[in-house]
Motif scaffolding. Structure first.
Motif, PDB file in Angstrom:
ATOM      1  N   GLN A   1       0.810  -1.206   0.000  1.00  0.00           N
ATOM      2  CA  GLN A   1       0.000   0.000   0.000  1.00  0.00           C
ATOM      3  C   GLN A   1       0.856   1.275   0.000  1.00  0.00           C
ATOM      4  O   GLN A   1       0.414   2.331  -0.421  1.00  0.00           O
ATOM      5  CB  GLN A   1      -0.952   0.011   1.210  1.00  0.00           C
ATOM      6  N   GLU A   2       2.084   1.160   0.452  1.00  0.00           N
ATOM      7  CA  GLU A   2       2.998   2.304   0.465  1.00  0.00           C
ATOM      8  C   GLU A   2       3.862   2.361  -0.788  1.00  0.00           C
ATOM      9  O   GLU A   2       4.670   3.275  -0.952  1.00  0.00           O
ATOM     10  CB  GLU A   2       3.903   2.234   1.704  1.00  0.00           C
ATOM     11  N   SER A   3       3.721   1.387  -1.668  1.00  0.00           N
ATOM     12  CA  SER A   3       4.548   1.349  -2.878  1.00  0.00           C
ATOM     13  C   SER A   3       4.005   2.299  -3.940  1.00  0.00           C
ATOM     14  O   SER A   3       2.801   2.568  -4.002  1.00  0.00           O
ATOM     15  CB  SER A   3       4.596  -0.075  -3.440  1.00  0.00           C
ATOM     16  N   VAL A   4       4.907   2.812  -4.771  1.00  0.00           N
ATOM     17  CA  VAL A   4       4.503   3.635  -5.920  1.00  0.00           C
ATOM     18  C   VAL A   4       4.063   2.672  -7.016  1.00  0.00           C
ATOM     19  O   VAL A   4       4.841   1.814  -7.443  1.00  0.00           O
ATOM     20  CB  VAL A   4       5.665   4.515  -6.409  1.00  0.00           C
ATOM     21  N   VAL A   5       2.831   2.792  -7.460  1.00  0.00           N
ATOM     22  CA  VAL A   5       2.242   1.796  -8.348  1.00  0.00           C
ATOM     23  C   VAL A   5       3.054   1.608  -9.630  1.00  0.00           C
ATOM     24  O   VAL A   5       3.376   0.477 -10.000  1.00  0.00           O
ATOM     25  CB  VAL A   5       0.782   2.165  -8.696  1.00  0.00           C
ATOM     26  N   TYR A   6       3.419   2.703 -10.292  1.00  0.00           N
ATOM     27  CA  TYR A   6       4.151   2.549 -11.552  1.00  0.00           C
ATOM     28  C   TYR A   6       5.532   1.950 -11.317  1.00  0.00           C
ATOM     29  O   TYR A   6       5.935   1.001 -11.994  1.00  0.00           O
ATOM     30  CB  TYR A   6       4.286   3.898 -12.265  1.00  0.00           C
ATOM     31  N   THR A   7       6.265   2.487 -10.355  1.00  0.00           N
ATOM     32  CA  THR A   7       7.649   2.067 -10.122  1.00  0.00           C
ATOM     33  C   THR A   7       7.748   0.649  -9.578  1.00  0.00           C
ATOM     34  O   THR A   7       8.570  -0.149 -10.046  1.00  0.00           O
ATOM     35  CB  THR A   7       8.340   3.037  -9.148  1.00  0.00           C
ATOM     36  N   ASP A   8       6.911   0.316  -8.591  1.00  0.00           N
ATOM     37  CA  ASP A   8       7.067  -0.935  -7.863  1.00  0.00           C
ATOM     38  C   ASP A   8       6.184  -2.068  -8.362  1.00  0.00           C
ATOM     39  O   ASP A   8       6.458  -3.246  -8.066  1.00  0.00           O
ATOM     40  CB  ASP A   8       6.785  -0.702  -6.371  1.00  0.00           C
ATOM     41  N   ILE A   9       5.114  -1.748  -9.094  1.00  0.00           N
ATOM     42  CA  ILE A   9       4.187  -2.795  -9.539  1.00  0.00           C
ATOM     43  C   ILE A   9       4.169  -2.909 -11.057  1.00  0.00           C
ATOM     44  O   ILE A   9       4.357  -3.999 -11.607  1.00  0.00           O
ATOM     45  CB  ILE A   9       2.764  -2.516  -8.999  1.00  0.00           C
ATOM     46  N   VAL A  10       3.969  -1.782 -11.749  1.00  0.00           N
ATOM     47  CA  VAL A  10       3.853  -1.812 -13.205  1.00  0.00           C
ATOM     48  C   VAL A  10       5.199  -2.080 -13.880  1.00  0.00           C
ATOM     49  O   VAL A  10       5.306  -2.938 -14.765  1.00  0.00           O
ATOM     50  CB  VAL A  10       3.247  -0.489 -13.718  1.00  0.00           C
ATOM     51  N   THR A  11       6.223  -1.363 -13.461  1.00  0.00           N
ATOM     52  CA  THR A  11       7.534  -1.507 -14.109  1.00  0.00           C
ATOM     53  C   THR A  11       8.068  -2.939 -14.088  1.00  0.00           C
ATOM     54  O   THR A  11       8.538  -3.429 -15.124  1.00  0.00           O
ATOM     55  CB  THR A  11       8.555  -0.541 -13.474  1.00  0.00           C
TER      56      THR A  11
END
Length: 474
Positions: free
Chosen positions: A162-172
């Motif tokens: 929940q504290e992760s940056v969606v693009y950087t940590d999940i999408v990339t």
């Protein structure tokens, strides 16, 4: 447009031709070196012939390589170096052929041979960099020493999603392991680069692939959802594919305006997305081999039956490469009738995955489904099945995955499946089961992972809801 198609067609012969001069000229150099010894002097007459063949194929490779470079998108600097090194190979090999035919030719033979060998090595390396990425030589060493590399397809778990940056940590990481090999700084299929957010949003030759706030109209999602045998499906069917969870996360990110800065907690989340995000906090289980695909070979299915099913808008595909086992998916047809089921039963030897999610499947259909004895995965979520005939599934002794979510089944019906010997995962969220029933089920199925939903995400003080008043124009 027709001329461009011809150029592209001819350019695609480059990967076929490019290996010929490499092999032929290396053989020529080897024979040249061996012929220095008296016992191999008989090889000398063959050397000019081999050099000429190598030189001709080198020139053919240069021409088709140039055509390929203007019909596809690669790093211009790398392509330029590769092209000139290839031209160098062709010219030097021709000069070496002239030297072999006419020893009086005023040039040092050893220097030509050494120069040709160096050029072959450089040209081959640059070609590999264009095709596989500039770090293709070092990737195996990075894997051995467990350092970060695009080739590492296991995505690391996120400690606090929940504290992760969606693009950087999940999408990339998803794009990195599934898309970068064809859309990176060195190679841009369709003029598309995906390794930088600005270039990703810019799109390729055919326009933008992401429509922020509208995932359904985004070309990226459309391509991912196409059948794998469709020529426009991405990634290509021979490449590693995205999982359903990964596609769902990309869809979620785009629906939330494809924001590159916000954290997960700032995005709208349904129960499904909460579950998918929570799963990212746990490292995926590593299996040495798939157990839901039988190791025993099976004969090919009747092509006529497969075609009949496809004509009825039922997706029939192999479950993996080099296997005759099949999967059936009613993603394009929510109406399942007796004819569909009769055709599926005729494939019962090959059919091991069946997805009936969101269809009109009812208790009457379970009699036919129960005959599909080789099924290892069965998705009956959001269908009309009840307790009445659920026990018929007990005949499918190979079943490992069963999804009964969104149905009206009760604890007694689920318990009737307790004798399924290989059941590993069962999904029961949004059913009529009470909390007590769920606890009972988990006690009965001690060796099965039971998913009953009800995921909770901690409430954060920063969570806010912004309500705006909309004023109608007069």
């Amino acid at each position: 447009m027709r001329l461009l198609s011809v150029i592209e067609f001819l350019g695609h012969f480059h990967p076929l031709l490019v290996h010929l001069p490499l092999g032929i000229l290396l053989i020529a150099l080897l024979l040249q070196w061996m012929s220095r010894k008296s016992k191999y002097v008989s090889l000398i007459p063959a050397i000019p012939v081999i050099l000429l063949a190598g030189s001709c194929t080198a020139f053919a490779s240069c021409i088709t390589g140039y055509l390929l470079s203007i019909s596809d998108d690669y790093d211009k600097s790398l392509v330029s170096w590769h092209m000139w090194m290839g031209i160098g190979v062709a010219l030097v090999s021709l000069m070496l052929y002239a030297k072999e035919k006419n020893p009086a030719f005023a040039i040092n033979k050893k220097m030509l041979s050494l120069g040709l060998l160096v050029l072959l090595m450089i040209t081959g390396h640059l070609g590999g960099s264009l095709t596989h990425g500039s770090d293709y030589l070092t990737k195996p060493f990075k894997q051995i020493f467990n350092t970060d590399s695009i080739v590492n397809t296991t995505i690391k778990p996120i400690s606090n999603v929940q504290e992760s940056v969606v693009y950087t940590d999940i999408v990339t990481p998803i794009l990195q392991t599934r898309c970068y090999s064809c859309h990176n700084a060195n190679k841009q299929k369709g003029g598309l680069r995906m390794d930088e957010i600005s270039l990703l949003m810019k799109g390729g030759k055919d326009g933008k692939i992401i429509m922020p706030g509208n995932a359904g109209e985004s070309e990226l999602i459309k391509r991912l959802l196409l059948p794998t045998d469709n020529e426009h499906h991405m990634p290509p069917k021979e490449k590693p594919q995205l999982t359903e969870s990964q596609i769902s996360l990309l869809h979620w990110w785009i629906s939330n305006n494809a924001d590159a800065q916000r954290k997960a907690k700032e995005f709208a989340q349904t129960d499904k997305e909460k579950f998918l995000l929570t799963a990212l906090q746990t490292a995926p289980a590593v299996h040495n081999e798939r157990t839901d695909i039988p190791a025993t070979p099976v004969a090919r299915a009747d092509e006529k039956i497969i075609e009949q099913l496809k004509d009825r808008n039922i997706l029939i595909l192999p479950v993996a490469q080099n296997t005759n086992y099949l999967q059936a998916n009613f993603v394009s047809d929510s109406m399942v009738d007796k004819k569909d089921l009769q055709l599926l039963v005729q494939l019962k030897q090959q059919l091991i995955w069946l997805k009936l999610h969101n269809t009109n499947t009812n208790d009457e259909a379970l009699a036919a489904i129960g005959q599909l004895i080789n099924l290892t995965r069965l998705d009956l979520s959001n269908t009309f099945i009840t307790d009445k005939a659920i026990s018929l599934l007990a005949n499918i002794t190979n079943l490992q995955y069963l999804n009964l979510s969104g149905t009206k089944i009760t604890e007694a019906a689920v318990a009737s499946l307790k004798k399924l010997p290989q059941l590993q995962s069962m999904y029961l969220y949004n059913t009529a089961l009470s909390s007590k029933d769920k606890a009972t089920i988990k006690q009965i199925f001690t060796k099965t992972t039971i998913d009953t939903g009800g995921y909770l995400v901690p409430f954060l003080k920063e969570d806010t809801t912004l309500v705006k008043e909309v004023t109608k124009k007069k």
